[in-house]
Structure formats: structure tokens, C-alpha cells
Enzyme design. Structure first.
Site, PDB file in Angstrom:
ATOM      1  N   THR A 172      11.927  64.226  48.482  1.00  0.00           N
ATOM      2  CA  THR A 172      10.525  64.582  48.179  1.00  0.00           C
ATOM      3  C   THR A 172       9.971  63.531  47.225  1.00  0.00           C
ATOM      4  OG1 THR A 172      10.822  66.939  48.529  1.00  0.00           O
ATOM      5  CG2 THR A 172       9.165  66.315  46.906  1.00  0.00           C
ATOM      6  N   HIS A 225      14.792  72.717  44.832  1.00  0.00           N
ATOM      7  CA  HIS A 225      14.760  73.941  45.625  1.00  0.00           C
ATOM      8  C   HIS A 225      13.484  74.711  45.290  1.00  0.00           C
ATOM      9  CE1 HIS A 225      17.136  77.783  46.926  1.00  0.00           C
ATOM     10  NE2 HIS A 225      16.116  77.511  47.695  1.00  0.00           N
TER      11      HIS A 225
HETATM   12  N1  ASP Z   1      10.638  71.032  46.547  1.00  0.00           N
HETATM   13  C1  ASP Z   1      10.709  70.786  47.956  1.00  0.00           C
HETATM   14  C2  ASP Z   1      10.599  72.105  48.686  1.00  0.00           C
HETATM   15  O1  ASP Z   1      11.236  73.064  48.301  1.00  0.00           O
HETATM   16  C3  ASP Z   1      11.949  70.081  48.407  1.00  0.00           C
HETATM   17  C4  ASP Z   1      12.477  68.997  47.503  1.00  0.00           C
HETATM   18  O2  ASP Z   1      11.858  68.656  46.507  1.00  0.00           O
HETATM   19  O3  ASP Z   1      13.573  68.472  47.802  1.00  0.00           O
HETATM   20  O4  ASP Z   1       9.919  72.152  49.682  1.00  0.00           O
END
Ligand code: ASP
Length: 302
Positions: A172, A225
Site C-alpha cells: 500500500t 491490516h
Molecule cells: N491497509 C490496507 C487495507 O487494509 C492494506 C495495507 O496497507 O497493506 O486495505
């Protein structure tokens, strides 16, 4: 030191796991560190030339969305249905204005669509087909979902059939900046978690969870997460800690401590506060990041 603090930029390329070979499983990590460095350098030029924090974070995010090394835009991770669904958000500190999109399947740069939502929709968050329809009205062309899918992500999907969805996608992207006028902005963009259920929305497009920017507090972008991050509204929590007097690094660490201890979450944050000092923290094995130091030199780390 007299005078206003210099502008500042900080960028992340996702908090994630490293496998036994020291990589995320998506290939060598070096391109990720280079990628965040390139995006930070481009955004720094905007700030150095007197440009706004909003322009700087949008530029950094769109560069990273186009870089297939990251889980955002082209190269995003696949859903359980084997296609790409993109989420992004953006917030501007002087006005507390924000724009966000979720579950978008046919836009190359969701951060540009989030900006259009902020500036031209009269709304804050648009999702799915409604977001796509608004994109067309704004002159943002339809982009085939298949062109967002890179062969490495398709192979990862094919190899993973039947496994449980991964809580942390890795890769991300996010950017936070403070400009010469003292305004801050934050942007975050993602394909979400690997093998997520279609329609699932994580923290990245949720203002206060994945993204927050307030000139009176700080600019914050989160990664990791999404569900635990939303439950503690991590970005707003970290911004409030800066508002309460913590330095950006201390606020970032405290936010990640709370994420781990209160809701068992894994993730990371980047922060730029009123002083321009950047802060980073994560409780995953790695988080690619880049930032400007006080001399304006771009630093990177994994
Ligand atoms: N925060 C993002 C989500 O949960 C994923 C990530 O940052 O790796 O969609």
C-alpha cells in the site's frame, strides 16, 4: 532557528511481511525502496518550488500507483474473485476537506479520482459504479481492470487458491507533506488485502483511519491490516497525539503500540507534524519509506 520550518515530505510503500528470503514474496525489495525515494523526490520538488502540500502528496501517490512494485493502481493485489478493486483517500489540513473512493475497478489513478471527489463532487466518499460514473463525468477515462493486473500478482493469485486471505497486503502507498505556507496534507492508496472478499473496504479510504490531515495537528497515512486500523481510527489517533504535544516519531510509535496492544493489529504509519519533522513506526517486519531531511536530502529505508 528563526523563520518557518522548511517544507517536508514523507512517503511509505506499505507495511508488510518479509519472507525467508528477506522479501515480501512479490520479488526483490530494492525496487520498493527506490520507488518511494523517487516519489518523495518528485513531491519534494513541488514543495521546494512553493507548491502546496496537497499537490505534493497527490503527485507522490500517483507516481506510486503507476509503479507496479506497489499494491496500488497498476500492480495491486487481487481479490478473491481474481480482479482488482482500488481504494484511495486524500485530506487537506487547512480546510479539513477530504475526498475518497472505494471498490473502484476501472480507474488507473484512484488518488486523482479522490481529488476530484474532494474538489468537485460535493461529497466525501464515492464507491463502486457510482465512483466510476463520476470519474467519466470528470473526464477520467475508463481503464480496463486487466491492465491493472500484473503477471506477478496473477501468478500469486493462481498459486494461492484455497488459502486464507492475508491480513496485511504489503505495498500500500501513502504520502504526507507540509508546505512552505505551513499547510499539511495526506494521501493513501491501495488494492487492499490479498484475496479480500469483493466489496471489502479497508482503512485506506476511511478518513480518520487510513488518512488524516489537520493543520492544527498533523498529517498521517496508515498501512497494514485495515480492520484493526479502523477500530482504533489510527490516523486520527496519531494526529491527536501530535496535537497533545508528542513529537511526530513519538506519536507514530505510540499509535502503533496501541494498534498492537488494544486490537492486535499489524501495520505502520507515517506522520508529518507542524515542525515538519517526520515520524515513522510499524510493527511488521518492514515498511518501505522515504523522507526529506532538514537539508532537503531524500532519505530512504526499508
Ligand atoms: N491497509 C490496507 C487495507 O487494509 C492494506 C495495507 O496497507 O497493506 O486495505
Amino acid at each position: 532557528m528563526n523563520g518557518p520550518p522548511p517544507p517536508a515530505i514523507a512517503v511509505h510503500g506499505g507495511a508488510g511481511a518479509l519472507d525467508d528470503s528477506g522479501t515480501s514474496g512479490l520479488g526483490p525489495e530494492a525496487p520498493r525502496e527506490e520507488g518511494v525515494g523517487r516519489a518523495a523526490a518528485a513531491a519534494w520538488e513541488v514543495l521546494r518550488g512553493g507548491g502546496s502540500a496537497l499537490d505534493a502528496v497527490v503527485l507522490a501517490a500517483s507516481i506510486l500507483e503507476d509503479d507496479p512494485t506497489f499494491n496500488a493502481g497498476t500492480g495491486a493485489t487481487l481479490t478473491a474473485s481474481g480482479d482488482v478493486e482500488l481504494d484511495a483517500s486524500l485530506m487537506y489540513g487547512p480546510t479539513l476537506s477530504a475526498g475518497a473512493v472505494a471498490c473502484v475497478k476501472d480507474v488507473k489513478n484512484p488518488i486523482l479520482l479522490a481529488r476530484a471527489v474532494l474538489e468537485r463532487s460535493g461529497h466525501l466518499l464515492l464507491v463502486g459504479e457510482g465512483a466510476s460514473g463520476f470519474a467519466r463525468e470528470m473526464g477520467i477515462p475508463a481503464w480496463p481492470n486487466g491492465r491493472l493486473v500484473i503477471p506477478q500478482q496473477r501468478a500469486r493469485f493462481d498459486a494461492a487458491r484455497g488459502v486464507k486471505p492475508a491480513p496485511v497486503g504489503g505495498g500500500t502507498i501513502g504520502a504526507v507533506a507540509r508546505d512552505r505556507a505551513g499547510h499539511v496534507a495526506a494521501a493513501t492508496s491501495t488494492g487492499g488485502t490479498f484475496l479480500k472478499r469483493p466489496g471489502r473496504v479497508g482503512d485506506s479510504p476511511v478518513i480518520g483511519a487510513g488518512t488524516y490531515a489537520d493543520d492544527l495537528l498533523a498529517a498521517v497515512s496508515a498501512t497494514g491490516h485495515g480492520e484493526p486500523i479502523i477500530r482504533i481510527t489510527l490516523a486520527r489517533l496519531v494526529a491527536d497525539l501530535v496535537g497533545a504535544g508528542r513529537s511526530a516519531p513519538a506519536a507514530a510509535s505510540e499509535g502503533i503500540r496501541i494498534l498492537g496492544e488494544r486490537v492486535g493489529g499489524q501495520g505502520g504509519v507515517i506522520v508529518v507534524g507542524p515542525s515538519g519533522e517526520p515520524g515513522f513506526a510499524y510493527n511488521t517486519p518492514a515498511m518501505a519509506r522515504a523522507w526529506s531531511d532538514t537539508a532537503g536530502t531524500i532519505r530512504t529505508a526499508l
